[in-house]
Design a protein around this motif. Structure first.
Motif, PDB file in Angstrom:
ATOM      1  N   ASP A  45      -9.720  20.472 -26.996  1.00  0.00           N
ATOM      2  CA  ASP A  45      -9.830  20.768 -28.428  1.00  0.00           C
ATOM      3  C   ASP A  45      -8.472  20.672 -29.117  1.00  0.00           C
ATOM      4  N   PHE A  46      -7.433  21.254 -28.508  1.00  0.00           N
ATOM      5  CA  PHE A  46      -6.087  21.183 -29.091  1.00  0.00           C
ATOM      6  C   PHE A  46      -5.606  19.730 -29.171  1.00  0.00           C
ATOM      7  N   ALA A  47      -5.895  18.937 -28.157  1.00  0.00           N
ATOM      8  CA  ALA A  47      -5.501  17.522 -28.164  1.00  0.00           C
ATOM      9  C   ALA A  47      -6.200  16.775 -29.298  1.00  0.00           C
ATOM     10  N   THR A  48      -7.466  17.093 -29.519  1.00  0.00           N
ATOM     11  CA  THR A  48      -8.228  16.450 -30.589  1.00  0.00           C
ATOM     12  C   THR A  48      -7.685  16.841 -31.961  1.00  0.00           C
ATOM     13  N   ILE A  49      -7.334  18.104 -32.138  1.00  0.00           N
ATOM     14  CA  ILE A  49      -6.757  18.568 -33.408  1.00  0.00           C
ATOM     15  C   ILE A  49      -5.443  17.843 -33.680  1.00  0.00           C
ATOM     16  N   ASP A  50      -4.573  17.763 -32.680  1.00  0.00           N
ATOM     17  CA  ASP A  50      -3.287  17.093 -32.842  1.00  0.00           C
ATOM     18  C   ASP A  50      -3.492  15.603 -33.147  1.00  0.00           C
ATOM     19  N   LEU A  51      -4.410  14.962 -32.451  1.00  0.00           N
ATOM     20  CA  LEU A  51      -4.707  13.548 -32.707  1.00  0.00           C
ATOM     21  C   LEU A  51      -5.195  13.354 -34.138  1.00  0.00           C
ATOM     22  N   ASP A  52      -6.082  14.218 -34.583  1.00  0.00           N
ATOM     23  CA  ASP A  52      -6.602  14.115 -35.947  1.00  0.00           C
ATOM     24  C   ASP A  52      -5.487  14.263 -36.979  1.00  0.00           C
ATOM     25  N   MET A  89      -2.348  13.476 -36.557  1.00  0.00           N
ATOM     26  CA  MET A  89      -1.547  12.247 -36.522  1.00  0.00           C
ATOM     27  C   MET A  89      -2.265  11.101 -37.223  1.00  0.00           C
ATOM     28  N   GLU A  90      -3.542  10.946 -36.973  1.00  0.00           N
ATOM     29  CA  GLU A  90      -4.287   9.850 -37.603  1.00  0.00           C
ATOM     30  C   GLU A  90      -4.316  10.004 -39.128  1.00  0.00           C
ATOM     31  N   SER A  91      -4.546  11.218 -39.614  1.00  0.00           N
ATOM     32  CA  SER A  91      -4.589  11.401 -41.068  1.00  0.00           C
ATOM     33  C   SER A  91      -3.202  11.229 -41.678  1.00  0.00           C
ATOM     34  N   MET A 151      12.962  12.883 -39.302  1.00  0.00           N
ATOM     35  CA  MET A 151      11.575  13.314 -39.118  1.00  0.00           C
ATOM     36  C   MET A 151      10.774  13.036 -40.376  1.00  0.00           C
ATOM     37  N   LEU A 152       9.573  12.508 -40.193  1.00  0.00           N
ATOM     38  CA  LEU A 152       8.654  12.296 -41.307  1.00  0.00           C
ATOM     39  C   LEU A 152       7.585  13.380 -41.347  1.00  0.00           C
ATOM     40  N   THR A 153       7.417  14.108 -40.248  1.00  0.00           N
ATOM     41  CA  THR A 153       6.472  15.226 -40.214  1.00  0.00           C
ATOM     42  C   THR A 153       7.214  16.475 -39.763  1.00  0.00           C
ATOM     43  N   HIS A 154       6.744  17.595 -40.232  1.00  0.00           N
ATOM     44  CA  HIS A 154       7.375  18.865 -39.903  1.00  0.00           C
ATOM     45  C   HIS A 154       7.072  19.210 -38.440  1.00  0.00           C
ATOM     46  N   ASN A 171       3.374  14.851 -26.575  1.00  0.00           N
ATOM     47  CA  ASN A 171       2.948  15.158 -25.210  1.00  0.00           C
ATOM     48  C   ASN A 171       1.424  15.137 -25.116  1.00  0.00           C
ATOM     49  N   ASN A 172       0.778  14.595 -26.120  1.00  0.00           N
ATOM     50  CA  ASN A 172      -0.678  14.553 -26.191  1.00  0.00           C
ATOM     51  C   ASN A 172      -1.190  13.223 -25.635  1.00  0.00           C
ATOM     52  N   PRO A 173      -1.907  13.258 -24.512  1.00  0.00           N
ATOM     53  CA  PRO A 173      -2.424  12.011 -23.940  1.00  0.00           C
ATOM     54  C   PRO A 173      -3.369  11.265 -24.882  1.00  0.00           C
ATOM     55  N   LYS A 174      -4.096  11.983 -25.725  1.00  0.00           N
ATOM     56  CA  LYS A 174      -4.997  11.320 -26.685  1.00  0.00           C
ATOM     57  C   LYS A 174      -4.203  10.506 -27.703  1.00  0.00           C
ATOM     58  N   VAL A 175      -3.070  11.023 -28.143  1.00  0.00           N
ATOM     59  CA  VAL A 175      -2.219  10.273 -29.074  1.00  0.00           C
ATOM     60  C   VAL A 175      -1.684   9.032 -28.374  1.00  0.00           C
ATOM     61  N   LYS A 176      -1.227   9.194 -27.152  1.00  0.00           N
ATOM     62  CA  LYS A 176      -0.704   8.068 -26.378  1.00  0.00           C
ATOM     63  C   LYS A 176      -1.771   6.978 -26.214  1.00  0.00           C
ATOM     64  N   GLU A 177      -2.995   7.373 -25.945  1.00  0.00           N
ATOM     65  CA  GLU A 177      -4.080   6.418 -25.672  1.00  0.00           C
ATOM     66  C   GLU A 177      -4.671   5.806 -26.937  1.00  0.00           C
ATOM     67  N   GLN A 178      -4.721   6.570 -28.030  1.00  0.00           N
ATOM     68  CA  GLN A 178      -5.523   6.134 -29.172  1.00  0.00           C
ATOM     69  C   GLN A 178      -4.736   5.690 -30.400  1.00  0.00           C
ATOM     70  N   ILE A 179      -3.446   5.975 -30.460  1.00  0.00           N
ATOM     71  CA  ILE A 179      -2.650   5.537 -31.612  1.00  0.00           C
ATOM     72  C   ILE A 179      -2.010   4.197 -31.263  1.00  0.00           C
ATOM     73  N   SER A 180      -2.335   3.194 -32.055  1.00  0.00           N
ATOM     74  CA  SER A 180      -1.774   1.871 -31.793  1.00  0.00           C
ATOM     75  C   SER A 180      -0.933   1.355 -32.963  1.00  0.00           C
ATOM     76  N   GLN A 181      -0.902   2.096 -34.072  1.00  0.00           N
ATOM     77  CA  GLN A 181      -0.180   1.640 -35.259  1.00  0.00           C
ATOM     78  C   GLN A 181       1.326   1.647 -35.083  1.00  0.00           C
ATOM     79  N   CYS A 182       1.839   2.492 -34.193  1.00  0.00           N
ATOM     80  CA  CYS A 182       3.277   2.565 -33.975  1.00  0.00           C
ATOM     81  C   CYS A 182       3.529   3.046 -32.543  1.00  0.00           C
ATOM     82  N   PRO A 183       4.741   2.810 -32.034  1.00  0.00           N
ATOM     83  CA  PRO A 183       5.056   3.218 -30.658  1.00  0.00           C
ATOM     84  C   PRO A 183       4.982   4.734 -30.483  1.00  0.00           C
TER      85      PRO A 183
END
Length: 132
Positions: free
Chosen positions: A107-114, A116-118, A44-47, A6-18
């Motif tokens: 800030d919470f969106a940035t933490i969640d995005l980080d 996911m990226e890592s 699930m691959l992440t908790h 539900n993170n718009p930053k993940v939706k906008e910035q993650i392109s490696q997978c749907p």
């Protein structure tokens, strides 16, 4: 492999997978993940409760799932998501998620995005996981 978020930053910035974008709450991300596990036999691959932020303290959540060749439910994923839903309910019963300011939500969106990226970076180098 897909991300339910539900993170718009993940939706906008993650392109490696749907990204399956959930226009809703943390709980709705958990419910969508539950549905994918039960109906489509995803794993699930992440908790679902990763990070040290309690489920009633943050608004954003992203979970990585993948398809499986099995024609049955992955019971480990099912147990994890059921426990996450119960934990979310318990924490929300004790103390509801605050009405955060836009800056704190950012800030919470940035933490969640980080997170996911890592995680995606680590998955990329894992030979047992097929990365699309």
């Amino acid at each position: 492999m897909q991300i339910i978020s539900n993170n718009p930053k993940v939706k906008e910035q993650i392109s490696q997978c749907p990204v399956i974008f959930v226009d809703g709450t943390f709980e709705e991300v958990l419910q969508q993940t539950y549905k994918k596990i039960v109906e489509d036999h995803h794993v699930m691959l992440t908790h679902p409760l990763s990070s040290s932020i309690k489920p009633n303290e943050t608004y954003y959540k992203s979970i990585i799932i993948t398809t499986t060749t099995q024609s049955q439910i992955d019971y480990e994923s099912l147990e994890l998501i059921e426990n996450a839903l119960a934990t979310h309910e318990k924490f929300n019963k004790d103390k509801r998620t605050p009405q955060w300011t836009d800056q704190i939500l950012e800030d919470f969106a940035t933490i969640d995005l980080d997170l996911m990226e890592s995680t995606l970076q680590r998955i990329r180098f894992s030979p047992e996981i097929r990365f699309n």
